[in-house]
Design a protein around this motif. Sequence first.
Motif, short mmCIF file in Angstrom:
data_model
loop_
_atom_site.label_atom_id
_atom_site.label_comp_id
_atom_site.label_asym_id
_atom_site.label_seq_id
_atom_site.Cartn_x
_atom_site.Cartn_y
_atom_site.Cartn_z
N GLN A 28 0.97 -1.33 -0.01
CA GLN A 28 -0.02 0.11 0.03
C GLN A 28 0.90 1.35 -0.01
O GLN A 28 0.56 2.17 -0.70
N GLU A 29 1.94 1.20 0.75
CA GLU A 29 2.70 2.35 0.94
C GLU A 29 3.38 2.85 -0.38
O GLU A 29 3.43 3.87 -1.02
N GLY A 30 3.90 1.66 -1.15
CA GLY A 30 4.42 1.76 -2.42
C GLY A 30 3.43 2.49 -3.50
O GLY A 30 3.85 3.29 -4.38
N ALA A 31 2.20 1.83 -3.27
CA ALA A 31 1.18 2.13 -4.44
C ALA A 31 0.61 3.59 -4.19
O ALA A 31 0.51 4.23 -5.20
N ASN A 32 0.77 3.91 -2.85
CA ASN A 32 0.61 5.52 -2.82
C ASN A 32 1.63 6.49 -3.12
O ASN A 32 1.26 7.33 -3.83
N GLN A 33 2.73 5.94 -3.10
CA GLN A 33 3.73 6.63 -3.60
C GLN A 33 3.94 6.75 -5.28
O GLN A 33 4.11 7.82 -5.74
N LEU A 34 3.34 5.70 -5.70
CA LEU A 34 3.62 5.60 -7.28
C LEU A 34 2.29 6.56 -7.89
O LEU A 34 2.67 7.37 -8.62
N VAL A 35 1.28 6.46 -7.11
CA VAL A 35 0.14 7.32 -7.37
C VAL A 35 0.48 8.69 -7.35
O VAL A 35 0.27 9.76 -8.18
N GLU A 36 1.20 9.10 -6.19
CA GLU A 36 1.66 10.59 -6.16
C GLU A 36 2.79 10.79 -7.26
O GLU A 36 2.38 12.24 -7.72
N LEU A 37 3.34 9.98 -7.80
CA LEU A 37 4.58 10.13 -8.71
C LEU A 37 3.48 10.76 -9.92
O LEU A 37 3.98 11.61 -10.64
N VAL A 38 2.75 9.88 -10.24
CA VAL A 38 1.93 9.81 -11.49
C VAL A 38 0.99 11.11 -11.40
O VAL A 38 1.41 11.96 -12.53
N LEU A 39 0.60 11.62 -10.55
CA LEU A 39 0.02 13.01 -10.23
C LEU A 39 0.86 13.93 -10.49
O LEU A 39 0.54 14.98 -11.26
#
Lengths: 294, 247
Positions: A28-39
Amino acid sequence: MKTRNLGDTGHESTVATFGAIALNWLEQEGANQLVELVLDRGINHFDVAPTYGDAERKLGPKLRQHREEIYLGCKTQERDYEGARRKLERSLDRLGVDHIDLYQIHGLEYEHELETITGEDGALEAFRDAKEEGLVGDIGLTSHGNPQLILDAIDRIDDLSTLMFPMNPVVAGKDDDDYDYEAVLERADEEGIGALGIKAFAKGSWPSEEELPEADRPYANWYEPVDTPDAIRARFDFAASQGLTTVVTPGDPKLVAMVLDAASRYDGMAESERRSLIERSRHDESPVPEQLHH
Amino acid sequence: MNVPRTVTTALEDRPIDGAVCLDAGAGVGNTTAGLLADGAARVYAVTNDSEHARTTVERAGEIAIPDADARGRDRLDALEADLRALPLPTDSVDVVTAHGLFNVVPPADLEAIVEELTRVAAPGCHLVVDDYEPIPSDAAIRALFALENAAAELADGRPMLTFYPADALRNLFAGRGWEFDRHRTLLAPVPWTERHVEAHANVVRSRAKRLSSDLETALTERAEALEAAIGSESVGEMYSVAMRLSA
């Protein structure tokens, strides 16, 4: 990042769409970071599906936090009314949102499926009812299958807003009808249908299980991807310059950042360079003896 | 049946439908296939390699044009012939194509071929010459091409490859009454894939076999080293020049 009209939907999608299947492979933590990067890179179009492991759940927290910035695509492989309705409600629940901007018929492969979907008590009826209730916005279709079948679907579904289908130099270099996604692209353009490209980064099929067991594959993609910054950039530029609205990022999280970088630097591609890329992959599955002239 | 994009791009603005065409240096039939697919009434595919002639005929059998019964093979004559002495009547051809031909024509044969292509061309004939600009001096693959030429010179007394600039060929044809029509870039950069590199190294190996064992060893080792070092390289430009014979 550049944006383009997603057909006649009224939405302007970024030239890259985030394929949220990549979240399935992360905590979940990595998923959150990836979404932040994408945004952070400016992507405004996300695509997810209930079949992508628990990607819907992992997308949920950041999606809810940034709901206004994201045009959200989701899909269902159910073909009948009840099944489609059930899957839609489950997706809304797992994502934790009350509206999906683009709901798509997922993975159309056979003529008989199209019959069921468009027939009485078919999935499409469920899509239209959900649209009236405000649960979904636009209606789309995805397919890795026969381009002729996609053209049939365009004929039979008059409220189709988007299409998602493969586009890369390998398929663009083949003449036969089985690979003629360019005809789909052309038709989509004529009809004001938004076009999302998948498999843009496909290099080829994975070797057989005996040669390379699934567990040893270096990327979590269905296919073997190109994986260097230059190759990814060339593939992105190719797909984006073919006339697609937007190019979907590949399934492995390790490749996403490189694609985002390519997308943010996208500035078209010369026609001769596009042909050059087609030529480079033309010999991959050559049906005749060597054809070494370009 | 795939016709390369370079071929379709070079032919797309030419009047092929219903035309009598000469594909000079047909190779394995890529351009012949393109001409047949575009509706050529007849294609004379000329090659000096019998294996190529057979492949061209096989591939042409797969070509059909929409709304017509005639398949490619019915409209094709694959001719094994010397381009300096074509078995075709004077003024008999509406379109001449030379796709990737001139880079395998040594300078000594150039004039004779231009002369012969002009002889068979009917007044108003279209000509499409597609070829490679000289390879940039910093390209790794130049060393392999140089080695190939050296091996061919030693074995056959003639070079294997000569890259003529578009302007040079254009001027040569202009001297025979051809008027320039258009120039376009087909590939930039040109992808020399691993298979291309291997094929060029194979030319060195095959020529080296006909030489003394010392030379064979030296050339083969050098070819292998270059093949491994180059891998693949995308470099240079492939062009298409179209011209027209005065009516």
